[in-house]
Design an enzyme around this catalytic site. Structure first.
Site, PDB file in Angstrom:
ATOM      1  N   HIS A 130      10.256  31.781   3.969  1.00 61.34           N
ATOM      2  CA  HIS A 130       9.453  32.917   4.088  1.00 61.34           C
ATOM      3  C   HIS A 130       9.640  34.058   4.773  1.00 61.34           C
ATOM      4  O   HIS A 130       9.184  34.317   5.762  1.00 61.34           O
ATOM      5  CB  HIS A 130       7.962  32.259   4.264  1.00 61.34           C
ATOM      6  CG  HIS A 130       7.486  31.158   3.573  1.00 61.34           C
ATOM      7  ND1 HIS A 130       7.607  29.821   3.847  1.00 61.34           N
ATOM      8  CD2 HIS A 130       6.669  31.239   2.241  1.00 61.34           C
ATOM      9  CE1 HIS A 130       7.083  29.202   2.811  1.00 61.34           C
ATOM     10  NE2 HIS A 130       6.422  30.005   1.702  1.00 61.34           N
ATOM     11  N   ASN A 131      10.623  34.901   4.014  1.00 62.53           N
ATOM     12  CA  ASN A 131      11.060  36.176   4.517  1.00 62.53           C
ATOM     13  C   ASN A 131      10.975  37.237   3.733  1.00 62.53           C
ATOM     14  O   ASN A 131      10.601  36.987   2.476  1.00 62.53           O
ATOM     15  CB  ASN A 131      12.697  35.745   5.165  1.00 62.53           C
ATOM     16  CG  ASN A 131      13.630  35.171   4.344  1.00 62.53           C
ATOM     17  OD1 ASN A 131      13.173  35.605   2.875  1.00 62.53           O
ATOM     18  ND2 ASN A 131      14.166  34.169   4.661  1.00 62.53           N
TER      19      ASN A 131
ATOM     20  N   ASP B  95       3.154  37.129   1.148  1.00 65.82           N
ATOM     21  CA  ASP B  95       3.465  36.313   2.391  1.00 65.82           C
ATOM     22  C   ASP B  95       3.698  37.082   3.629  1.00 65.82           C
ATOM     23  O   ASP B  95       4.401  36.568   4.306  1.00 65.82           O
ATOM     24  CB  ASP B  95       4.532  35.497   1.966  1.00 65.82           C
ATOM     25  CG  ASP B  95       4.502  34.083   1.178  1.00 65.82           C
ATOM     26  OD1 ASP B  95       3.358  33.433   1.569  1.00 65.82           O
ATOM     27  OD2 ASP B  95       5.319  33.638   0.535  1.00 65.82           O
TER      28      ASP B  95
ATOM     29  N   ASP C 122       5.906  33.183  -7.455  1.00 66.01           N
ATOM     30  CA  ASP C 122       5.991  32.663  -6.317  1.00 66.01           C
ATOM     31  C   ASP C 122       6.718  31.263  -6.315  1.00 66.01           C
ATOM     32  O   ASP C 122       7.510  31.242  -5.074  1.00 66.01           O
ATOM     33  CB  ASP C 122       4.603  32.322  -5.598  1.00 66.01           C
ATOM     34  CG  ASP C 122       4.501  32.041  -4.133  1.00 66.01           C
ATOM     35  OD1 ASP C 122       5.622  32.439  -3.497  1.00 66.01           O
ATOM     36  OD2 ASP C 122       3.793  31.336  -3.864  1.00 66.01           O
TER      37      ASP C 122
ATOM     38  N   ALA D 178      13.356  16.005  -3.347  1.00 61.23           N
ATOM     39  CA  ALA D 178      12.323  17.150  -3.212  1.00 61.23           C
ATOM     40  C   ALA D 178      12.063  18.003  -4.236  1.00 61.23           C
ATOM     41  O   ALA D 178      11.018  18.403  -4.617  1.00 61.23           O
ATOM     42  CB  ALA D 178      12.959  18.050  -2.128  1.00 61.23           C
ATOM     43  N   GLN D 179      13.031  17.965  -5.194  1.00 59.32           N
ATOM     44  CA  GLN D 179      12.969  18.978  -6.525  1.00 59.32           C
ATOM     45  C   GLN D 179      12.480  18.454  -7.593  1.00 59.32           C
ATOM     46  O   GLN D 179      11.740  19.040  -8.372  1.00 59.32           O
ATOM     47  CB  GLN D 179      14.267  19.520  -6.573  1.00 59.32           C
ATOM     48  CG  GLN D 179      14.620  20.749  -5.510  1.00 59.32           C
ATOM     49  CD  GLN D 179      13.627  21.877  -5.348  1.00 59.32           C
ATOM     50  OE1 GLN D 179      12.953  21.856  -4.669  1.00 59.32           O
ATOM     51  NE2 GLN D 179      13.725  22.794  -6.553  1.00 59.32           N
TER      52      GLN D 179
END
Length: 593
Positions: free
Chosen positions: A312-313, A353, A462, A512-513
């Site tokens: 989150h950058n 964000d 997102d 995870a995906q």
């Protein structure tokens, strides 16, 4: 952006001189003659001596600036080349004392003044050592040259050698100066590009110091951690931002409109310029009378208020905004939405964000952070992103909406809040159910329907990384897992619940995906495809391919784990049998005793 200084690095060559290693360094601006003279000097041979280089296996090496470099372990051997002087019918202008024309064959003879002591092993077998050459019509064989003539020749040769040496040194000096100037120019350019990054680091350090000071001064607070500083004031730069305005090429402008755009190729300055271009390209600057300087200040302040988290950058912010921009062009959204809605979609994507701390809502609530307490456990992060966004816009220098009437600003503010709050994944099922219900009789003139569509669009953008090509999407998975693992490690250390999909001991990239793509991404994009059929080929097809790729990766991982289990089982079985044999041997020895 690379350093560029490596192209100016001089080349080093190692020579074997009678068992001694001699290192010779030259730049790429030297010619073959310069290099050969350097080698002659290094080996003690006269200048202009013709030499050859041999590798350790006696292969010849070309003497030029592009010759292959070697190391101390593989030095080149230097060998003088024996050149046999061939006889030629050259007529001597001088006649001998006997009146005869000097047309007899020339004999090989070393030139007086250049003769060097012969080194042992200087000529290999098969090579011909030059024989002394006698000048025609001057001296008989065996007759020595007078000392005054020999001294004159040596003097002339010394002067010539000195002139050559000066010329070579001047050329080398010029090349070295040009080399240093080019390196310095490149460094100045690179340092200029690092200005924004340095300012960002200074800002982050300041924030960390303020946060530590706030924590140390807080007493008897039920919140374990605070990610806010109530006294923090978002002060934008008063001057025009210093990041350079890049002129985007036609190829970049075209690529920027597509979901396949590679977001990893761009520096922060370039991403800021791309965002600025989007506002101009969509007509937002023109239609809402946005001051271009104010737009740049606002973008710079937004950049400063994204933290350096793994995921989150600011690059994630740019990624989401670019996907929204590409969907505007792909789906012709300007034909469906008003310019106000397009402004809401783009600005919400950029701000969605802001000031993300790197720990999700679950952590905020379980750790009872100040954000969770302030927003009563209801989407604490998303509420915080909205608050920071409008704190920035409250500064006159950054208010891109300053020329919009109050009613218009109120509509934009409400629209941005609605969209940013919709990015809370805890509300995913609720929003999807509402949208599917409206899809049966979707009406573009119905405000409620259009609001739901905007919420779905920002949600798609997102979490759209897997829509992009594999080489662009896969690094984002690593970044997200790194952020997850940081949170789970902290939760373990603080005794808080840990989600299995964040636990580094339980989750893999494939596991995870797969579930996320199959049960979240594909159903959502399939729903959007019903309104915009062009989405299927451009966005849905890559999701199907990504799902298949991760399922194949999971099968490989499972097979490797199964193989490892069998190997461990066989190893443990063999070890146990070995122990049993050892016990049997000891028992038998005891019985014999």
């Amino acid at each position: 952006m690379g350093s560029g200084s490596s192209s100016y690095r001089p080349k080093a060559i190692y020579l074997d001189i009678d068992g001694r290693i001699q290192k010779v360094i030259f730049s790429k601006y030297c010619n073959s003659s310069d290099i050969m003279d350097l080698f002659c000097i290094a080996t003690g041979l006269p200048r202009n001596t013709t030499i050859s280089l041999l590798t350790t296996d006696d292969a010849m090496v070309s003497i030029d600036p592009t010759m292959p470099a070697n190391s101390e372990r593989t030095p080149y051997k230097v060998r003088p080349v024996a050149i046999k002087q061939l006889s030629a019918g050259v007529e001597d202008k001088r006649t001998t004392s006997r009146g005869q024309s000097a047309e007899r064959p020339l004999r090989d003879r070393r030139v007086v003044g250049l003769e060097q002591p012969r080194r042992e092993g200087a000529f290999e077998s098969g090579q011909v050592e030059p024989r002394p050459r006698e000048p025609q019509g001057c001296y008989q064989e065996g007759q020595r040259i007078p000392p005054e003539r020999e001294e004159l020749i040596q003097s002339v040769l010394a002067q010539v050698a000195e002139q050559f040496s000066r010329a070579f040194k001047i050329n080398e000096l010029k090349a070295e100066v040009a080399n240093h100037l080019a390196v310095l120019e490149k460094r100045v350019e690179l340092e200029g590009l690092k200005v924004v990054e340095i300012e960002k680091c200074k800002s982050d350090i300041k924030k960390m110091r303020e946060e530590l000071a706030a924590r140390s001064s807080r007493t008897n607070c039920p919140c374990k951690y605070s990610f806010l500083d109530n006294h923090k004031k978002l002060t934008p730069r008063r001057d025009v931002p210093t990041y350079p305005k890049y002129l985007l090429s036609p190829e970049t402008i075209e690529a920027l409109r597509k979901p396949t755009f590679d977001v990893w190729l761009w520096e922060p300055n370039e991403m800021l310029s791309c965002l600025e271009h989007m506002y101009h390209d969509l007509g937002l600057v023109r239609d809402f009378s946005i001051n271009p300087v104010t737009l740049r200040r606002w973008l710079f302040c937004v950049h400063d208020n994204y933290r350096n988290n793994p995921f989150h950058n600011f690059r994630h912010c740019f990624c989401v905004a670019q996907m929204m921009y590409s969907m505007v062009w792909l789906c012709s959204l300007q034909e469906k939405f008003s310019q106000t809605d397009i402004l809401i979609l783009m600005t919400a994507a950029i701000c969605h964000d802001l000031d993300h701390p790197g720990y999700n809502n679950t952590y905020q609530i379980n750790a009872r952070t100040e954000l969770a307490v302030r927003y009563n456990d209801i989407s604490p992060l998303e509420n915080h992103h909205c608050a920071v966004a409008f704190q920035i816009l409250a500064e006159p220098e950054c208010n891109i909406f300053s020329n919009i009437p109050p009613d218009g600003f109120k509509q934009i503010r409400q629209g941005m809040i609605t969209l940013i709050l919709a990015t809370d994944m805890a509300r995913h099922a609720e929003i999807m159910d509402s949208f599917k219900e409206k899809m049966e009789n979707f009406d573009y003139s119905n405000e409620e329907h259009m609001t739901l569509l905007k919420m779905i669009l920002i949600k798609c953008c997102d979490i759209s990384n897997e829509v992009r090509p594999m080489e662009v999407a896969e690094p984002w998975v690593d970044c997200l897992l790194e952020e997850y693992f940081m949170q789970s490690d902290r939760e373990k250390s603080e005794g808080l619940p840990v989600a299995p999909f964040m636990d580094r001991d339980k989750v893999t990239k494939a596991t995870a995906q797969i579930g996320f793509i199959k049960f979240v991404l594909i159903p959502m994009f399939e729903t959007v495809t019903k309104l915009f059929p062009m989405v299927e080929e451009i966005m849905l097809q890559p999701l199907w391919e990504s799902r298949d790729r991760y399922e194949e990766l999971k099968r490989i991982d499972d097979a490797m784990k199964e193989l490892q289990k069998k190997t461990d089982s066989l190893t443990s079985g063999a070890t146990e049998k070995s122990r049993e044999r050892s016990r049997d041997v000891k028992n038998s020895e005891g019985d014999c005793a």
